[in-house]
Design a protein around this motif. Sequence first.
Motif, short mmCIF file in Angstrom:
data_model
loop_
_atom_site.label_atom_id
_atom_site.label_comp_id
_atom_site.label_asym_id
_atom_site.label_seq_id
_atom_site.Cartn_x
_atom_site.Cartn_y
_atom_site.Cartn_z
N GLU A 11 0.81 -1.21 0.00
CA GLU A 11 0.00 0.00 0.00
C GLU A 11 0.85 1.27 0.00
OE1 GLU A 11 -3.30 0.03 -0.17
OE2 GLU A 11 -3.65 -2.12 0.04
N VAL A 12 1.93 1.28 0.80
CA VAL A 12 2.78 2.46 0.94
C VAL A 12 4.23 2.01 1.08
CG1 VAL A 12 3.31 4.54 2.29
CG2 VAL A 12 0.95 3.72 2.13
N SER A 13 5.15 2.73 0.46
CA SER A 13 6.57 2.55 0.74
C SER A 13 7.24 3.92 0.72
CB SER A 13 7.24 1.62 -0.28
OG SER A 13 7.23 2.18 -1.57
N VAL A 14 8.30 4.05 1.50
CA VAL A 14 8.96 5.35 1.62
C VAL A 14 10.46 5.20 1.34
CG1 VAL A 14 7.28 6.29 3.24
CG2 VAL A 14 9.23 5.00 4.13
N GLU A 15 11.06 6.31 0.92
CA GLU A 15 12.50 6.38 0.69
C GLU A 15 13.11 7.41 1.64
OE1 GLU A 15 13.38 6.93 -3.46
OE2 GLU A 15 11.71 5.66 -4.07
N THR A 16 14.42 7.54 1.60
CA THR A 16 15.13 8.41 2.53
C THR A 16 14.85 9.89 2.24
OG1 THR A 16 16.89 6.79 2.74
CG2 THR A 16 17.41 9.05 3.41
N PRO A 17 14.46 10.67 3.25
CA PRO A 17 14.30 12.12 3.04
C PRO A 17 15.67 12.76 2.82
CG PRO A 17 14.00 11.57 5.36
CD PRO A 17 14.11 10.27 4.63
N ASN B 110 18.19 21.28 -3.42
CA ASN B 110 17.95 22.67 -3.79
C ASN B 110 17.31 23.47 -2.66
OD1 ASN B 110 18.94 22.18 -6.42
ND2 ASN B 110 16.93 21.41 -7.06
N GLY B 111 17.80 23.22 -1.45
CA GLY B 111 17.33 23.98 -0.30
C GLY B 111 16.00 23.52 0.26
N LYS B 112 15.45 22.43 -0.25
CA LYS B 112 14.17 21.92 0.23
C LYS B 112 14.31 20.48 0.70
CE LYS B 112 11.37 24.77 -2.89
NZ LYS B 112 10.32 24.76 -3.95
N ILE B 113 13.49 20.11 1.64
CA ILE B 113 13.44 18.71 2.08
C ILE B 113 12.54 17.94 1.13
CG2 ILE B 113 12.72 17.13 3.92
CD1 ILE B 113 13.31 19.34 5.93
N MET B 114 13.09 16.88 0.56
CA MET B 114 12.33 16.03 -0.35
C MET B 114 12.14 14.66 0.29
SD MET B 114 12.10 18.22 -2.86
CE MET B 114 11.52 17.27 -4.27
N PHE B 115 10.91 14.18 0.31
CA PHE B 115 10.61 12.88 0.92
C PHE B 115 9.89 12.01 -0.12
CE2 PHE B 115 7.89 10.55 4.33
CZ PHE B 115 8.73 9.46 4.29
N PRO B 116 10.63 11.21 -0.88
CA PRO B 116 10.00 10.37 -1.92
C PRO B 116 9.18 9.23 -1.31
CG PRO B 116 12.39 10.62 -2.26
CD PRO B 116 12.08 11.06 -0.88
N TYR B 117 8.08 8.90 -1.96
CA TYR B 117 7.24 7.79 -1.48
C TYR B 117 6.48 7.19 -2.65
CZ TYR B 117 3.18 10.89 -1.87
OH TYR B 117 2.19 11.72 -2.36
N TRP B 118 5.92 6.02 -2.41
CA TRP B 118 4.99 5.38 -3.34
C TRP B 118 3.74 5.02 -2.56
CZ3 TRP B 118 2.62 0.60 -3.11
CH2 TRP B 118 1.92 0.21 -4.27
#
Length: 227
Positions: free
Chosen positions: A203-209, A213-221
């Motif tokens: 249902e959900v999976s997450v990757e490393t935040p 470019n100066g922003k926090i990116m939190f990839p997920y599926w």
Amino acid sequence: HCMTGDLENKVTYPLFLIGPSGEILYHYRFGYSGNGYEVYNVLNEKTQTWKRFLDKPLIDGGGQTNAYMSGPALGADGLYHMIWVWRETGDCSSNHTLSYARSKDLRTWESADGQKVAIPITMKDSMFIVDPTPEKGGMLNGGSRLGFDSHNRPMIGYYKFDAKGNTQLYLTRFENGHWHCEQLTDWNFRWYFQGGGAIGYSEVSVETPVMENGKIMFPYWQKREGR
């Protein structure tokens, strides 16, 4: 073949890593879900033999629970960092209490605010608690990822249930002496997982935040939204 010949009949989650002085370490869990602890061996390269690196478990549930860890991993600050959730039984819905610790030598560990504790780390060491979400609160071992911001402050992306019981993404960062948590999504669905074995990330999976470019990116599926 045996390494030390002791505590090697119930080995899960094996991992090699480099120690603080360049040693080759071998780390595994002895036991099983809900009742296990961490073992660390070190290689003597001259004799090609192994012995214990730590004379006690790193984290010990006292036969009542066990920690599902991510790490330890060496950060850009020269410290080892790890996160974990506690789990009461073989049922994955019994995961709870997201936690964090760091160390310079893998022997003495401290909380994000610098409180030091000798091993083994136990549930009584409340200074390591990041999020006290209880059992059946939507936390899954493997469902949290540790990253660092531009000031090397730890930040953890993960998922759990919100107050309504829906699954949501969260990101917490240690700043100004405490863990500051933000809910990132407003999903209208609930992923309730239970049982033993490999549950997967259906249902959900997450990757490393990460900082980008100066922003926090939190990839997920997410099953409905994709990546």
